[in-house]
Design a protein around this motif. Structure first.
Motif, PDB file in Angstrom:
ATOM      1  N   LEU A 143       0.880  -1.166   0.000  1.00  0.00           N
ATOM      2  CA  LEU A 143       0.000   0.000   0.000  1.00  0.00           C
ATOM      3  C   LEU A 143       0.918   1.215   0.000  1.00  0.00           C
ATOM      4  CD1 LEU A 143      -2.797  -0.983   2.577  1.00  0.00           C
ATOM      5  CD2 LEU A 143      -2.772  -1.308   0.086  1.00  0.00           C
ATOM      6  N   HIS A 144       1.324   1.641  -1.186  1.00  0.00           N
ATOM      7  CA  HIS A 144       2.366   2.651  -1.288  1.00  0.00           C
ATOM      8  C   HIS A 144       1.925   4.034  -0.823  1.00  0.00           C
ATOM      9  CE1 HIS A 144       5.338   0.093  -3.216  1.00  0.00           C
ATOM     10  NE2 HIS A 144       4.361  -0.437  -3.915  1.00  0.00           N
ATOM     11  N   HIS A 145       0.626   4.256  -0.730  1.00  0.00           N
ATOM     12  CA  HIS A 145       0.151   5.551  -0.263  1.00  0.00           C
ATOM     13  C   HIS A 145       0.152   5.636   1.259  1.00  0.00           C
ATOM     14  CE1 HIS A 145      -3.353   2.914  -0.179  1.00  0.00           C
ATOM     15  NE2 HIS A 145      -3.913   3.739   0.683  1.00  0.00           N
ATOM     16  N   ARG A 146       0.360   4.505   1.920  1.00  0.00           N
ATOM     17  CA  ARG A 146       0.412   4.495   3.381  1.00  0.00           C
ATOM     18  C   ARG A 146       1.830   4.808   3.846  1.00  0.00           C
ATOM     19  NH1 ARG A 146      -4.211   5.344   6.013  1.00  0.00           N
ATOM     20  NH2 ARG A 146      -5.908   4.415   4.813  1.00  0.00           N
ATOM     21  N   GLN A 147       1.934   5.731   4.782  1.00  0.00           N
ATOM     22  CA  GLN A 147       3.247   6.151   5.260  1.00  0.00           C
ATOM     23  C   GLN A 147       3.764   5.191   6.331  1.00  0.00           C
ATOM     24  OE1 GLN A 147       4.690   8.690   3.556  1.00  0.00           O
ATOM     25  NE2 GLN A 147       2.774   8.477   2.413  1.00  0.00           N
ATOM     26  N   ALA A 148       5.069   5.177   6.499  1.00  0.00           N
ATOM     27  CA  ALA A 148       5.674   4.347   7.536  1.00  0.00           C
ATOM     28  C   ALA A 148       5.046   4.663   8.884  1.00  0.00           C
ATOM     29  CB  ALA A 148       7.178   4.587   7.587  1.00  0.00           C
ATOM     30  N   GLY A 149       4.664   3.622   9.597  1.00  0.00           N
ATOM     31  CA  GLY A 149       4.057   3.794  10.915  1.00  0.00           C
ATOM     32  C   GLY A 149       2.550   3.723  10.914  1.00  0.00           C
ATOM     33  N   GLU A 154      -8.427  -1.935   2.584  1.00  0.00           N
ATOM     34  CA  GLU A 154      -7.526  -1.555   1.490  1.00  0.00           C
ATOM     35  C   GLU A 154      -6.694  -2.751   1.031  1.00  0.00           C
ATOM     36  OE1 GLU A 154      -5.208   1.913   2.346  1.00  0.00           O
ATOM     37  OE2 GLU A 154      -6.953   3.088   2.982  1.00  0.00           O
ATOM     38  N   VAL A 155      -6.289  -3.557   1.981  1.00  0.00           N
ATOM     39  CA  VAL A 155      -5.546  -4.780   1.654  1.00  0.00           C
ATOM     40  C   VAL A 155      -6.402  -5.704   0.793  1.00  0.00           C
ATOM     41  CG1 VAL A 155      -4.599  -6.901   2.647  1.00  0.00           C
ATOM     42  CG2 VAL A 155      -4.049  -4.683   3.677  1.00  0.00           C
ATOM     43  N   MET A 156      -7.646  -5.869   1.171  1.00  0.00           N
ATOM     44  CA  MET A 156      -8.528  -6.782   0.451  1.00  0.00           C
ATOM     45  C   MET A 156      -8.902  -6.250  -0.929  1.00  0.00           C
ATOM     46  SD  MET A 156      -8.391  -9.192   2.525  1.00  0.00           S
ATOM     47  CE  MET A 156      -9.475 -10.358   1.686  1.00  0.00           C
ATOM     48  N   ALA A 210      -8.469 -11.250  -9.772  1.00  0.00           N
ATOM     49  CA  ALA A 210      -9.094 -11.149 -11.091  1.00  0.00           C
ATOM     50  C   ALA A 210      -8.161 -11.586 -12.209  1.00  0.00           C
ATOM     51  CB  ALA A 210      -9.566  -9.718 -11.331  1.00  0.00           C
ATOM     52  N   HIS A 211      -6.850 -11.602 -11.929  1.00  0.00           N
ATOM     53  CA  HIS A 211      -5.873 -12.001 -12.940  1.00  0.00           C
ATOM     54  C   HIS A 211      -5.138 -13.283 -12.550  1.00  0.00           C
ATOM     55  CE1 HIS A 211      -6.588  -7.746 -13.854  1.00  0.00           C
ATOM     56  NE2 HIS A 211      -6.241  -8.055 -15.089  1.00  0.00           N
ATOM     57  N   GLY A 212      -5.602 -13.932 -11.504  1.00  0.00           N
ATOM     58  CA  GLY A 212      -5.013 -15.203 -11.104  1.00  0.00           C
ATOM     59  C   GLY A 212      -3.680 -15.096 -10.393  1.00  0.00           C
ATOM     60  N   PHE A 213      -3.396 -13.942  -9.798  1.00  0.00           N
ATOM     61  CA  PHE A 213      -2.137 -13.747  -9.084  1.00  0.00           C
ATOM     62  C   PHE A 213      -2.344 -13.897  -7.573  1.00  0.00           C
ATOM     63  CE2 PHE A 213      -1.015 -10.851 -12.778  1.00  0.00           C
ATOM     64  CZ  PHE A 213      -0.092 -11.736 -13.330  1.00  0.00           C
ATOM     65  N   HIS A 214      -1.324 -14.432  -6.896  1.00  0.00           N
ATOM     66  CA  HIS A 214      -1.342 -14.419  -5.434  1.00  0.00           C
ATOM     67  C   HIS A 214      -0.634 -13.159  -4.920  1.00  0.00           C
ATOM     68  CE1 HIS A 214       2.932 -15.399  -5.119  1.00  0.00           C
ATOM     69  NE2 HIS A 214       2.785 -16.500  -5.843  1.00  0.00           N
ATOM     70  N   LEU A 215      -0.852 -12.887  -3.628  1.00  0.00           N
ATOM     71  CA  LEU A 215      -0.217 -11.744  -2.955  1.00  0.00           C
ATOM     72  C   LEU A 215       0.667 -12.247  -1.822  1.00  0.00           C
ATOM     73  CD1 LEU A 215      -3.176  -9.170  -2.685  1.00  0.00           C
ATOM     74  CD2 LEU A 215      -1.356  -9.253  -4.402  1.00  0.00           C
ATOM     75  N   ASP A 216       1.395 -13.322  -2.074  1.00  0.00           N
ATOM     76  CA  ASP A 216       2.178 -13.954  -1.019  1.00  0.00           C
ATOM     77  C   ASP A 216       3.296 -13.062  -0.482  1.00  0.00           C
ATOM     78  OD1 ASP A 216       0.564 -16.089  -1.675  1.00  0.00           O
ATOM     79  OD2 ASP A 216       2.201 -17.515  -2.003  1.00  0.00           O
ATOM     80  N   VAL A 217       3.803 -12.143  -1.332  1.00  0.00           N
ATOM     81  CA  VAL A 217       4.967 -11.348  -0.937  1.00  0.00           C
ATOM     82  C   VAL A 217       4.612  -9.867  -0.879  1.00  0.00           C
ATOM     83  CG1 VAL A 217       7.372 -10.789  -1.400  1.00  0.00           C
ATOM     84  CG2 VAL A 217       6.475 -13.033  -2.052  1.00  0.00           C
ATOM     85  N   VAL A 218       4.854  -9.257   0.266  1.00  0.00           N
ATOM     86  CA  VAL A 218       4.634  -7.824   0.474  1.00  0.00           C
ATOM     87  C   VAL A 218       5.996  -7.133   0.512  1.00  0.00           C
ATOM     88  CG1 VAL A 218       3.687  -6.053   1.986  1.00  0.00           C
ATOM     89  CG2 VAL A 218       2.602  -8.312   1.878  1.00  0.00           C
ATOM     90  N   SER A 275      -0.794  -4.391  11.012  1.00  0.00           N
ATOM     91  CA  SER A 275      -0.633  -4.501   9.564  1.00  0.00           C
ATOM     92  C   SER A 275      -0.254  -5.922   9.157  1.00  0.00           C
ATOM     93  CB  SER A 275       0.413  -3.505   9.070  1.00  0.00           C
ATOM     94  OG  SER A 275      -0.021  -2.170   9.257  1.00  0.00           O
ATOM     95  N   LEU A 276       0.609  -6.573   9.942  1.00  0.00           N
ATOM     96  CA  LEU A 276       0.976  -7.957   9.647  1.00  0.00           C
ATOM     97  C   LEU A 276      -0.255  -8.858   9.681  1.00  0.00           C
ATOM     98  CD1 LEU A 276       4.310  -8.500  11.651  1.00  0.00           C
ATOM     99  CD2 LEU A 276       4.043  -8.312   9.179  1.00  0.00           C
ATOM    100  N   ARG A 277      -1.083  -8.662  10.658  1.00  0.00           N
ATOM    101  CA  ARG A 277      -2.289  -9.497  10.754  1.00  0.00           C
ATOM    102  C   ARG A 277      -3.229  -9.228   9.576  1.00  0.00           C
ATOM    103  NH1 ARG A 277      -2.011 -12.145  15.447  1.00  0.00           N
ATOM    104  NH2 ARG A 277      -1.052 -11.168  17.282  1.00  0.00           N
ATOM    105  N   ASN A 278      -3.289  -7.987   9.132  1.00  0.00           N
ATOM    106  CA  ASN A 278      -4.187  -7.652   8.031  1.00  0.00           C
ATOM    107  C   ASN A 278      -3.687  -8.181   6.690  1.00  0.00           C
ATOM    108  OD1 ASN A 278      -6.024  -6.442   9.719  1.00  0.00           O
ATOM    109  ND2 ASN A 278      -5.313  -4.354   9.346  1.00  0.00           N
ATOM    110  N   VAL A 279      -2.380  -8.113   6.439  1.00  0.00           N
ATOM    111  CA  VAL A 279      -1.885  -8.645   5.155  1.00  0.00           C
ATOM    112  C   VAL A 279      -1.976 -10.165   5.143  1.00  0.00           C
ATOM    113  CG1 VAL A 279      -0.421  -6.649   4.701  1.00  0.00           C
ATOM    114  CG2 VAL A 279       0.580  -8.668   5.825  1.00  0.00           C
ATOM    115  N   ALA A 280      -1.889 -10.785   6.310  1.00  0.00           N
ATOM    116  CA  ALA A 280      -2.033 -12.241   6.373  1.00  0.00           C
ATOM    117  C   ALA A 280      -3.416 -12.667   5.890  1.00  0.00           C
ATOM    118  CB  ALA A 280      -1.801 -12.727   7.800  1.00  0.00           C
ATOM    119  N   LYS A 281      -4.414 -11.822   6.107  1.00  0.00           N
ATOM    120  CA  LYS A 281      -5.775 -12.138   5.657  1.00  0.00           C
ATOM    121  C   LYS A 281      -5.886 -12.172   4.139  1.00  0.00           C
ATOM    122  CE  LYS A 281      -7.730 -10.085   9.840  1.00  0.00           C
ATOM    123  NZ  LYS A 281      -8.450  -8.932  10.435  1.00  0.00           N
ATOM    124  N   ALA A 282      -4.945 -11.520   3.457  1.00  0.00           N
ATOM    125  CA  ALA A 282      -4.931 -11.538   1.983  1.00  0.00           C
ATOM    126  C   ALA A 282      -3.983 -12.605   1.452  1.00  0.00           C
ATOM    127  CB  ALA A 282      -4.510 -10.165   1.449  1.00  0.00           C
ATOM    128  N   GLY A 283      -3.420 -13.409   2.364  1.00  0.00           N
ATOM    129  CA  GLY A 283      -2.573 -14.516   1.934  1.00  0.00           C
ATOM    130  C   GLY A 283      -1.087 -14.252   2.018  1.00  0.00           C
TER     131      GLY A 283
END
Length: 357
Positions: free
Chosen positions: A33-39, A46-48, A56-64, A90-98
């Motif tokens: 989420l490049h618009h989100r500032q550090a901290g 937004e993650v979802m 929609a394009h068959g891609f995973h989001l395994d790597v942040v 944030s870690l818990r939220n990105v985990a929800k997206a895989g």
């Protein structure tokens, strides 16, 4: 190896998901989420939304890459605990997206440094270039201006972050390398239990370049530094992003050897080539081994010998065929890089099947 491609998001990248889909073997996009500032907390909604776009394009989001670490954490300020708690959310939220890997760095002030974003090579293409003497004699404000004039937001060089640059430099006058190590250890011991609970590997990216810039402390820059870093914790979530280009800017770093030594702790691999010069300058080149100073053929062989099943992405590419793109992150050369990496991998697979090598 599992091939991925860094993507900066809808409306923030010259490359589209439709184009990435056409590169053979790419299974996921490396995102943030490049618009989100550090901290800041990365909101679940937004993650979802990014997950919806990738699905929609068959891609995973395994790597942040990356949930940036706030400067107060690096500095060890009293306010760091608030930002560490936000990081855990944030870690818990990105985990929800895989998410399975979070690439991060602990570089003070600047995530990376170059003196020319479009240095012309002999073939007419352009690439990111570092001129050592120029950095040693220039004002940081001059570097900031030329780096942010590309027309694209650059990770690690966000305008909001740079507004407090003078304060940051003053703050680091009292933070040496040993203190930075202590501050990093505090951060890791706080976030690793959460990462482990969520099945996420925290994979630190080496310093780029792997030496001090503007007298700021740098600590993840060599084999011995990686050894010290990995000794902080034996958590399965305590891992490494091995960037052949960042470490390769110092000819003393033997990248294939480092891979062979730490392969079981490498969660994410950035593979790119750089050509180094005796005066300390370096320029990014094509991924092809003979074009630079990093033996990319042996880099890939080292991963193959290790049975590497982690995530890989082609790192910075040159700017080809008049492409209008974010410096280092165009479509064409990174796609060419992927095909070179696959070619090497497939050749080593064939050797293995035939019992050669």
């Amino acid at each position: 190896m599992r091939m991925t491609f860094r993507w900066y998001g809808e409306g923030n990248d010259s490359v589209t998901l439709e184009q990435i889909k056409q590169i053979p073997g790419v299974e996921g996009v490396v995102w943030a989420l490049h618009h989100r500032q550090a901290g800041e907390v990365w909101p679940e909604e937004e993650v979802m939304e990014v997950k919806k776009q990738a699905d929609a394009h068959g891609f995973h989001l395994d790597v942040v890459e990356s949930i940036n670490v706030h400067e107060d954490i690096k500095l060890g300020k009293a306010s760091r605990d608030e930002y560490i708690e936000n990081y855990k959310i944030s870690l818990r939220n990105v985990a929800k997206a895989g998410a399975r890997v979070v690439c991060f760095n602990f570089m003070p002030v600047f995530d990376w440094t170059r003196t020319d974003l479009f240095k012309e090579l002999g073939d007419g293409s352009t690439a990111l270039f570092y001129e050592k003497s120029k950095v040693e004699n220039m004002d940081p404000d001059e570097l900031i201006k030329q780096t942010t004039d590309s027309g694209y937001t650059m990770p690690g060089w966000e305008p909001e972050r740079l507004k407090t640059i003078e304060d940051s430099f003053r703050a680091y006058e009292t933070v040496d390398e040993e203190q930075l190590w202590k501050n990093m250890e505090h951060f890791l011991l706080e976030v690793l239990p959460v990462a482990e609970e969520e099945g996420i590997k925290m994979a630190i990216h080496p310093d780029d370049p792997p030496w001090s810039v503007f007298n700021l402390p740098r600590i993840i820059n060599s084999e011995s530094a990686i050894e010290r870093y990995l000794s902080i914790s034996d958590s399965p979530s305590h891992c490494l992003t091995l960037c052949s280009g960042s470490l390769g800017a110092n000819p003393e770093n033997d990248i294939p050897h480092i891979i062979r030594r730490f392969a079981d702790r490498i969660a994410f691999a950035h593979i790119r080539n750089v050509k180094t010069y005796d005066n300390g300058d370096f320029i990014e080149t094509s991924h092809r081994s003979r074009d630079g100073s990093v033996p990319i053929d042996d880099v890939v062989r080292a991963y193959h010998e290790a049975g590497f099943k982690g995530y890989v992405r082609p790192d910075h590419g040159r700017h080809l065929w008049d492409e209008d793109c974010r410096p280092g992150y165009g479509l064409y050369d990174r796609a060419l890089g992927i095909m070179y990496l696959w070619g090497l991998w497939d050749a080593y697979e064939l050797e293995k099947r035939k019992g050669v090598g």
